[in-house]
Scaffold this motif. Structure first.
Motif, PDB file in Angstrom:
ATOM      1  N   ALA A  55      42.108   0.872  47.896  1.00  0.00           N
ATOM      2  CA  ALA A  55      41.474   1.277  46.648  1.00  0.00           C
ATOM      3  C   ALA A  55      42.484   1.996  45.756  1.00  0.00           C
ATOM      4  O   ALA A  55      43.313   2.768  46.233  1.00  0.00           O
ATOM      5  N   GLN A  56      42.399   1.766  44.475  1.00  0.00           N
ATOM      6  CA  GLN A  56      43.279   2.438  43.506  1.00  0.00           C
ATOM      7  C   GLN A  56      42.660   3.783  43.122  1.00  0.00           C
ATOM      8  O   GLN A  56      42.367   4.054  41.961  1.00  0.00           O
ATOM      9  N   THR A  57      42.478   4.612  44.123  1.00  0.00           N
ATOM     10  CA  THR A  57      41.795   5.890  43.970  1.00  0.00           C
ATOM     11  C   THR A  57      42.576   6.961  44.706  1.00  0.00           C
ATOM     12  O   THR A  57      43.611   6.699  45.323  1.00  0.00           O
ATOM     13  N   ARG A  58      42.062   8.180  44.690  1.00  0.00           N
ATOM     14  CA  ARG A  58      42.670   9.285  45.415  1.00  0.00           C
ATOM     15  C   ARG A  58      42.154   9.319  46.849  1.00  0.00           C
ATOM     16  O   ARG A  58      40.972   9.113  47.092  1.00  0.00           O
ATOM     17  N   TYR A  59      43.064   9.618  47.781  1.00  0.00           N
ATOM     18  CA  TYR A  59      42.746   9.714  49.200  1.00  0.00           C
ATOM     19  C   TYR A  59      43.000  11.156  49.644  1.00  0.00           C
ATOM     20  O   TYR A  59      44.063  11.711  49.379  1.00  0.00           O
ATOM     21  N   TRP A  60      42.049  11.721  50.353  1.00  0.00           N
ATOM     22  CA  TRP A  60      42.184  13.103  50.828  1.00  0.00           C
ATOM     23  C   TRP A  60      43.282  13.240  51.876  1.00  0.00           C
ATOM     24  O   TRP A  60      43.426  12.392  52.755  1.00  0.00           O
ATOM     25  N   SER A  61      44.013  14.349  51.813  1.00  0.00           N
ATOM     26  CA  SER A  61      44.824  14.822  52.930  1.00  0.00           C
ATOM     27  C   SER A  61      44.090  15.985  53.595  1.00  0.00           C
ATOM     28  O   SER A  61      43.078  16.462  53.088  1.00  0.00           O
ATOM     29  N   SER A  62      44.634  16.449  54.701  1.00  0.00           N
ATOM     30  CA  SER A  62      44.042  17.586  55.415  1.00  0.00           C
ATOM     31  C   SER A  62      44.636  18.916  54.964  1.00  0.00           C
ATOM     32  O   SER A  62      44.336  19.957  55.549  1.00  0.00           O
ATOM     33  N   THR A  63      45.463  18.903  53.904  1.00  0.00           N
ATOM     34  CA  THR A  63      46.219  20.083  53.492  1.00  0.00           C
ATOM     35  C   THR A  63      45.525  20.818  52.352  1.00  0.00           C
ATOM     36  O   THR A  63      45.375  20.261  51.255  1.00  0.00           O
TER      37      THR A  63
END
Length: 367
Positions: A322-330
């Motif tokens: 997806a051309q979207t934002r992906y969460w990190s755990s930081t």
């Protein structure tokens, strides 16, 4: 960043197929530095040293397992280098370069003396040897033989990002200032160009930790030179996973909500707020018996491919991204309601409020 565009815009089918080697993002072949984050963010926004069971960045990684402050903060591991190239003790009062023992790269240390490597000097990024360009600066440093070497260069965007210490919040610099004094606040040039163009390049922000493309090469930014060879690509796609042999990571090829069908990813990409995302990763780990988790900010950024956009990732390795934002755990230091993510339309690393719904890609340490 002046001149930088505002681009901050469930079950797997475990079919076995022959491994397929795929291209790796520029500069991502080194072992990954950890983020420096050792605290975890509670639902009320408070930081806690008790990270057990949180699924957050502070529960995992070198900064937990190798937290030895004598050679760098929380998992970073540095060696001071003198002006002729000799290694110095950690307590040395003066040094000219720093070797990163994790990545193997050697970095220029800035000065505050008003001379060639002064922290306040800024440069364009045309690469053609014109006056006040980063290429001219690199040539002058090489002519001086800094730390006994003459192969200094601009770092790639991911090499530069590797120095980021995400435990620091402004007005602190997001770099270990005990090893990198005289660090200017704000953006630093990388050598990485923006996909599809010749007039823009990527930069890293050491006032906050962002990574972004879109800066006009004619803009004047700070520069920190590096030397050392990039390690060859080590990504291998195998069925529903992608193995990063250099970093020791195994990625799910599909975004959460999708399932691997043997050739691509079926289904609709799911979205979660940050705490839901952490809980989802833990549920997937329990359901599969594999230690799936949210990647930290540097792990997630390592699969950005700046040579591509829309999406900024190798789609042969990670199809239907997806051309979207992906969460990190930081979590974002100093901003209790925000956490870091990577945007895979153009590839930027930025932050959003934890209450917003974002996409996920899970990772685990390779067994």
């Amino acid at each position: 960043m002046s001149g930088m565009k505002n681009l901050l815009l469930p079950a797997l089918a475990w079919a076995l197929v022959a491994p397929v080697s795929v291209a790796r993002a520029e500069g991502a072949g080194h072992k990954l530095n950890d983020t420096g984050v050792t605290l975890c963010r509670a639902a009320d926004g408070q930081d806690s040293a008790d990270c057990a069971g949180s699924g957050q960045d502070g529960e995992f990684g070198r900064d937990v397992q190798h937290n030895r402050p004598r050679d760098g903060r929380a998992g970073f591991a540095y060696i001071k280098i003198g002006p002729t190239g000799a290694e110095l003790p950690a307590q040395a009062a003066e040094w000219s370069c720093v070797k990163d023992k994790v990545s193997g790269l050697v970095w220029e240390v800035k000065t505050g003396d008003g001379q060639l490597r002064d922290q306040n000097s800024t440069y364009t990024n045309y690469g053609d040897g014109r006056a006040f360009d980063a290429s001219t600066f690199a040539a002058a440093v090489n002519a001086q033989g800094l730390c006994g070497a003459s192969d200094w260069r601009l770092p790639t965007y991911l090499e530069l990002h590797g120095l980021a210490n995400y435990a620091a919040a402004p007005p602190q610099r997001t770099i270990d200032s005990n090893w990198f004094p005289y660090t200017r606040a704000g953006w630093y040039w990388s050598s990485t160009g923006v996909a599809g163009g010749t007039t823009e390049a990527w930069g890293a922000n050491f006032n906050r930790g962002d990574l972004a493309g879109g800066g006009s090469r004619g803009g004047r930014l700070a520069v920190r030179l590096v030397r050392g060879d990039s390690v060859p690509p080590r990504l291998v796609a195998k069925g529903p996973v992608v193995l990063d042999k250099q970093a020791g990571l195994t990625w799910r090829r599909c975004s959460e909500g999708q399932a691997w069908n043997g050739a691509g990813c079926d289904g609709t990409v799911a979205a979660y707020d940050w705490h839901q995302a952490l809980a989802h990763a833990q549920a997937e780990a329990a359901a599969t018996g594999e230690a799936w988790r949210l990647p930290n900010a540097k792990e997630l950024a390592s699969i950005i491919d700046a040579s591509r956009d829309r999406p900024a990732i190798d789609v042969s390795a990670f199809p239907d991204t997806a051309q979207t934002r992906y969460w990190s755990s930081t979590p974002l230091a100093g901003r209790p309601l925000e956490a870091w993510l990577s945007e895979f339309g153009f590839g930027n690393v930025d932050s959003r409020e934890r209450s917003t719904a974002q996409t996920l890609r899970l990772v685990r340490d390779t067994r």
